[in-house]
Design a protein around this motif. Structure first.
Motif, PDB file in Angstrom:
ATOM      1  N   LEU A 148       0.828  -1.210   0.000  1.00  6.74           N
ATOM      2  CA  LEU A 148       0.000   0.000   0.000  1.00  6.74           C
ATOM      3  C   LEU A 148       0.860   1.256   0.000  1.00  6.74           C
ATOM      4  O   LEU A 148       0.541   2.249  -0.667  1.00  6.74           O
ATOM      5  N   ALA A 149       1.970   1.222   0.758  1.00  2.61           N
ATOM      6  CA  ALA A 149       2.852   2.387   0.835  1.00  2.61           C
ATOM      7  C   ALA A 149       3.472   2.692  -0.529  1.00  2.61           C
ATOM      8  O   ALA A 149       3.673   3.863  -0.877  1.00  2.61           O
ATOM      9  N   VAL A 150       3.764   1.657  -1.303  1.00  5.48           N
ATOM     10  CA  VAL A 150       4.341   1.866  -2.628  1.00  5.48           C
ATOM     11  C   VAL A 150       3.281   2.335  -3.618  1.00  5.48           C
ATOM     12  O   VAL A 150       3.546   3.183  -4.477  1.00  5.48           O
ATOM     13  N   VAL A 151       2.066   1.794  -3.484  1.00  2.77           N
ATOM     14  CA  VAL A 151       1.005   2.144  -4.422  1.00  2.77           C
ATOM     15  C   VAL A 151       0.584   3.614  -4.265  1.00  2.77           C
ATOM     16  O   VAL A 151       0.247   4.279  -5.254  1.00  2.77           O
ATOM     17  N   ALA A 152       0.629   4.138  -3.041  1.00  5.84           N
ATOM     18  CA  ALA A 152       0.154   5.502  -2.792  1.00  5.84           C
ATOM     19  C   ALA A 152       0.835   6.546  -3.678  1.00  5.84           C
ATOM     20  O   ALA A 152       0.147   7.331  -4.361  1.00  5.84           O
ATOM     21  N   LEU A 201      -5.457   5.236   1.270  1.00  5.68           N
ATOM     22  CA  LEU A 201      -4.270   4.382   1.359  1.00  5.68           C
ATOM     23  C   LEU A 201      -3.400   4.761   2.554  1.00  5.68           C
ATOM     24  O   LEU A 201      -2.863   3.891   3.245  1.00  5.68           O
ATOM     25  N   VAL A 202      -3.250   6.060   2.804  1.00  2.93           N
ATOM     26  CA  VAL A 202      -2.448   6.508   3.942  1.00  2.93           C
ATOM     27  C   VAL A 202      -3.054   6.009   5.255  1.00  2.93           C
ATOM     28  O   VAL A 202      -2.336   5.560   6.160  1.00  2.93           O
ATOM     29  N   VAL A 203      -4.373   6.067   5.361  1.00  5.06           N
ATOM     30  CA  VAL A 203      -5.033   5.563   6.572  1.00  5.06           C
ATOM     31  C   VAL A 203      -4.775   4.064   6.735  1.00  5.06           C
ATOM     32  O   VAL A 203      -4.465   3.583   7.837  1.00  5.06           O
ATOM     33  N   LEU A 204      -4.892   3.307   5.654  1.00  7.27           N
ATOM     34  CA  LEU A 204      -4.653   1.864   5.714  1.00  7.27           C
ATOM     35  C   LEU A 204      -3.201   1.555   6.070  1.00  7.27           C
ATOM     36  O   LEU A 204      -2.914   0.613   6.823  1.00  7.27           O
ATOM     37  N   TRP A 218       1.676   6.528  14.169  1.00  8.18           N
ATOM     38  CA  TRP A 218       0.602   6.039  13.307  1.00  8.18           C
ATOM     39  C   TRP A 218      -0.663   6.872  13.440  1.00  8.18           C
ATOM     40  O   TRP A 218      -1.445   6.988  12.491  1.00  8.18           O
ATOM     41  N   GLN A 219      -0.866   7.526  14.601  1.00  9.11           N
ATOM     42  CA  GLN A 219      -2.033   8.392  14.739  1.00  9.11           C
ATOM     43  C   GLN A 219      -1.889   9.667  13.890  1.00  9.11           C
ATOM     44  O   GLN A 219      -2.856  10.126  13.273  1.00  9.11           O
ATOM     45  N   LEU A 220      -0.689  10.243  13.870  1.00  8.26           N
ATOM     46  CA  LEU A 220      -0.458  11.405  13.014  1.00  8.26           C
ATOM     47  C   LEU A 220      -0.604  11.041  11.543  1.00  8.26           C
ATOM     48  O   LEU A 220      -1.175  11.795  10.746  1.00  8.26           O
ATOM     49  N   LEU A 221      -0.081   9.861  11.167  1.00  7.29           N
ATOM     50  CA  LEU A 221      -0.205   9.413   9.787  1.00  7.29           C
ATOM     51  C   LEU A 221      -1.675   9.193   9.423  1.00  7.29           C
ATOM     52  O   LEU A 221      -2.116   9.566   8.330  1.00  7.29           O
ATOM     53  N   THR A 222      -2.430   8.619  10.344  1.00  6.52           N
ATOM     54  CA  THR A 222      -3.871   8.438  10.122  1.00  6.52           C
ATOM     55  C   THR A 222      -4.562   9.781   9.928  1.00  6.52           C
ATOM     56  O   THR A 222      -5.391   9.952   9.014  1.00  6.52           O
ATOM     57  N   ALA A 223      -4.239  10.744  10.798  1.00  2.66           N
ATOM     58  CA  ALA A 223      -4.842  12.077  10.687  1.00  2.66           C
ATOM     59  C   ALA A 223      -4.524  12.709   9.337  1.00  2.66           C
ATOM     60  O   ALA A 223      -5.397  13.323   8.699  1.00  2.66           O
ATOM     61  N   GLY A 224      -3.272  12.551   8.885  1.00  3.07           N
ATOM     62  CA  GLY A 224      -2.897  13.098   7.581  1.00  3.07           C
ATOM     63  C   GLY A 224      -3.733  12.514   6.459  1.00  3.07           C
ATOM     64  O   GLY A 224      -4.192  13.236   5.562  1.00  3.07           O
ATOM     65  N   GLY A 225      -3.957  11.189   6.491  1.00  6.25           N
ATOM     66  CA  GLY A 225      -4.777  10.562   5.469  1.00  6.25           C
ATOM     67  C   GLY A 225      -6.223  11.015   5.512  1.00  6.25           C
ATOM     68  O   GLY A 225      -6.852  11.271   4.474  1.00  6.25           O
ATOM     69  N   VAL A 226      -6.777  11.131   6.717  1.00  9.82           N
ATOM     70  CA  VAL A 226      -8.170  11.562   6.869  1.00  9.82           C
ATOM     71  C   VAL A 226      -8.344  12.990   6.361  1.00  9.82           C
ATOM     72  O   VAL A 226      -9.294  13.292   5.612  1.00  9.82           O
TER      73      VAL A 226
END
Length: 329
Positions: A148-152, A201-204, A218-226
């Protein structure tokens, strides 16, 4: 075509780095082939004549992807089924390569088909070997997160290129992503789809790192995706301004820039990755400053700087996912 081939090459570099259970020779040959594909993609053929660099990269990549299973077939530490399959795969790929060469030398009518058949056939065995290297849910989650990280970033690049091609105005490279996804823009649904997909994808990816990365990371990364998803779903109106879009976009950029700091300050993270995360944060801050300066001054590099920032932000999740097994031990 260049973007797709270069993205494929990057993916296989990551695949070669991640197949740690297979012989080093096989990984090295696969990695060389992946780099050769990137070189071939970046050194395109000229309008007239031929590019030596392009052809050398093409030939090297094709041969490397054909012969890399040989090292698997020759390693007695691997299970017999995988060794036999690797030998068969090499034979099939050699036949496909021979067909392509025959078509090229005779200017055959099946040249394009033969090239596509070889390219697609070469993608099969890395998948088989990756599946064979799974050992339990932990590695399956890690592999899925890395994929997923590569696909994004690939989704973003394809979206940028397609949206710019669909935009009728002058100098689409200097148009902001907000403009490309704004209401009334002919490129709206392309850009909205790309940014929205990237946000999901970032959330996943963040959820895949949840059990191994520090909570703040991972919470900051989730927030960025949202926030990226919200910005995509609430585009700028025609001739107006959406506060929701701008605030969400700003918060997404802040979260995606700051999340490596949570890795840098966590004693649970491998020391080299901690230092690398500090450097990554510094690079992202510099790029953000460049974009901000272009935005404030209405600079000629405004659109380019925005694209560079968002693609740079997509790199660190790939690195962390690839080294994720060392986090949280």
């Amino acid at each position: 075509m260049a973007a797709v081939l270069a993205a494929m090459g990057v993916m296989y570099v990551v695949v070669a780095a991640g197949l740690r259970e297979v012989p080093r020779t096989a990984r090295l040959v696969l990695g060389v082939g992946a780099v050769a594909v990137i070189v071939a993609a970046l050194a395109a053929q000229p309008v007239h004549g031929s590019s030596t660099i392009h052809m050398a990269g093409t030939v090297t990549g094709a041969v490397a992807f054909v012969v890399w299973p040989v090292a698997l077939a020759a390693d007695r530490r691997l299970e017999p089924g995988l060794r036999r399959g690797s030998a068969v795969a090499t034979g099939v790929l050699l036949v496909a390569l021979g067909w392509l060469c025959a078509q090229a030398w005779t200017h055959g009518t099946w040249l394009g088909v033969a090239e596509r058949v070889l390219l697609l056939a070469e993608t099969v065995w890395p998948i088989r070997v990756a599946l064979a290297s799974w050992s339990g849910r932990h590695l399956r989650v890690r592999f899925a997160t890395l994929a997923l990280a590569v696909v994004a970033p690939v989704v973003l690049v394809v979206g940028f290129v397609a949206a710019q091609a669909a935009h009728p105005g002058p100098d689409p490279w200097n148009r902001s992503l907000s403009a490309l996804s704004g209401q009334g823009a002919s490129s709206r649904w392309i850009m909205v789809s790309a940014l929205g997909t990237a946000g999901v994808l970032v959330v996943l990816i963040a959820l895949g790192l949840r059990r191994r990365a520090p909570r703040a990371a991972w919470q900051l990364l989730t927030a960025g995706g949202v926030f990226l998803l919200v910005a995509a779903l609430d585009p700028q109106p025609v001739g107006g301004y959406s506060a929701v879009h701008m605030v969400a976009a700003g918060l997404a950029w802040a979260a995606l820039t700051a999340w490596p700091l949570a890795l840098a300050f966590s004693p649970r993270v491998d020391r080299r990755l901690r230092w690398a995360s500090v450097i990554a944060t510094g690079v992202l801050l510099v790029l953000m400053a460049w974009f901000t300066a272009q935005l404030v001054t209405d600079g000629t590099w405004y659109g380019i700087s925005e694209r560079v920032v968002i693609l740079a932000q997509a790199v660190w999740p790939v690195v962390v996912a690839a080294r994720g097994i060392e986090i949280g031990q």
